[in-house]
Design a protein around this motif. Sequence first.
Motif, PDB file in Angstrom:
ATOM      1  N   ASN A  22       1.129  -1.345  -0.211  1.00 44.27           N
ATOM      2  CA  ASN A  22      -0.170  -0.187   0.146  1.00 44.27           C
ATOM      3  C   ASN A  22       1.089   1.587  -0.238  1.00 44.27           C
ATOM      4  N   LEU A  24       0.999   4.212  -1.017  1.00 43.67           N
ATOM      5  CA  LEU A  24       0.274   5.625  -1.289  1.00 43.67           C
ATOM      6  C   LEU A  24       0.185   6.582   0.285  1.00 43.67           C
ATOM      7  N   GLY A  25       1.388   6.667   0.467  1.00 44.40           N
ATOM      8  CA  GLY A  25       1.734   7.283   1.825  1.00 44.40           C
ATOM      9  C   GLY A  25       0.870   8.990   2.232  1.00 44.40           C
ATOM     10  N   ILE A  26       0.307   9.492   3.339  1.00 45.11           N
ATOM     11  CA  ILE A  26      -0.069  10.856   3.201  1.00 45.11           C
ATOM     12  C   ILE A  26       1.457  10.876   4.247  1.00 45.11           C
ATOM     13  N   ALA A  37      -0.421  18.018   4.287  1.00 44.90           N
ATOM     14  CA  ALA A  37      -0.450  17.087   4.001  1.00 44.90           C
ATOM     15  C   ALA A  37      -0.014  16.772   2.634  1.00 44.90           C
ATOM     16  N   ASN A  38       1.133  15.759   1.842  1.00 42.64           N
ATOM     17  CA  ASN A  38       0.684  15.224   0.922  1.00 42.64           C
ATOM     18  C   ASN A  38       0.124  13.988   0.734  1.00 42.64           C
ATOM     19  N   HIS A  39      -0.380  13.721  -0.289  1.00 38.94           N
ATOM     20  CA  HIS A  39      -0.190  12.371  -0.592  1.00 38.94           C
ATOM     21  C   HIS A  39       0.145  11.864  -1.859  1.00 38.94           C
ATOM     22  N   CYS A  56      11.039   8.863  -2.718  1.00 38.01           N
ATOM     23  CA  CYS A  56       9.299   9.536  -3.398  1.00 38.01           C
ATOM     24  C   CYS A  56       9.981  11.154  -4.260  1.00 38.01           C
ATOM     25  N   PHE A  78       0.194   5.104   6.720  1.00 40.65           N
ATOM     26  CA  PHE A  78      -0.010   4.428   5.197  1.00 40.65           C
ATOM     27  C   PHE A  78      -1.443   2.896   5.777  1.00 40.65           C
ATOM     28  N   ARG A  79      -2.299   2.892   5.375  1.00 45.52           N
ATOM     29  CA  ARG A  79      -3.926   2.575   5.320  1.00 45.52           C
ATOM     30  C   ARG A  79      -3.698   1.474   3.661  1.00 45.52           C
TER      31      ARG A  79
END
Length: 213
Positions: A22, A24-26, A37-39, A56, A78-79
């Motif tokens: 997963n 794609l973190g914030i 906050a950036n995705h 990144c 990360f979710r």
Amino acid sequence: MYLPSHFIESRLEVLHDLIERNPLGILFTNSKGEMDANHIPFLLDTKQGTLGVLHCHVARANPVWQNAANGDEVLVVFRAADAYITPTWYPTKHETQRQVPTWNYMVAHAYGQIRIRDDERYVRAIVARLTRIHEATRETPWKMTHAPRDYIDALVKAIVGIEIEVTRLTGKSKLGQDDGAPDMRGAGLGLKAQGDILIGDAMIARADIDVQS
């Protein structure tokens, strides 16, 4: 993050796997008195550092790389999965009526020190690795060489790299551990029936562990 002991996930290999599956973190930063906050999709190198290093890139127009100073502490969240849990899935609800809705989830929080990498070689390498990883399962993987060189060169110049050495890694798997194995299994089966396979399987697996222990 509020972290009751029965929800803690501390196994490094499990947390690394969650991040890699997963990516794609914030990215949360607190620079110059402003929260941001950036995705961002991250690449985790598990062989660097004690807990791993996150890599990144961001658009050069994104102020995050100018506002953050090298060495600043940042947080990346990360979710893996989340889902609403209805009490109608709990066997004990039908026996006692003493159950309420909740929300279950699996997350990892990576704390670390940021380093800005305004370095074309670094950026090009990260973009290439991210591309190889995410194109690997495709029948005809796209490669950077498929695009005109001058086009790629221009895009690379328009982005900036970011490196984060992870100094603390915490995980939370809220899977109904406080409800008991029968209710975890019942909710897990309910989730799978509606298509929430990942978290449903995780709840059933945890229920099986609790039964065996």
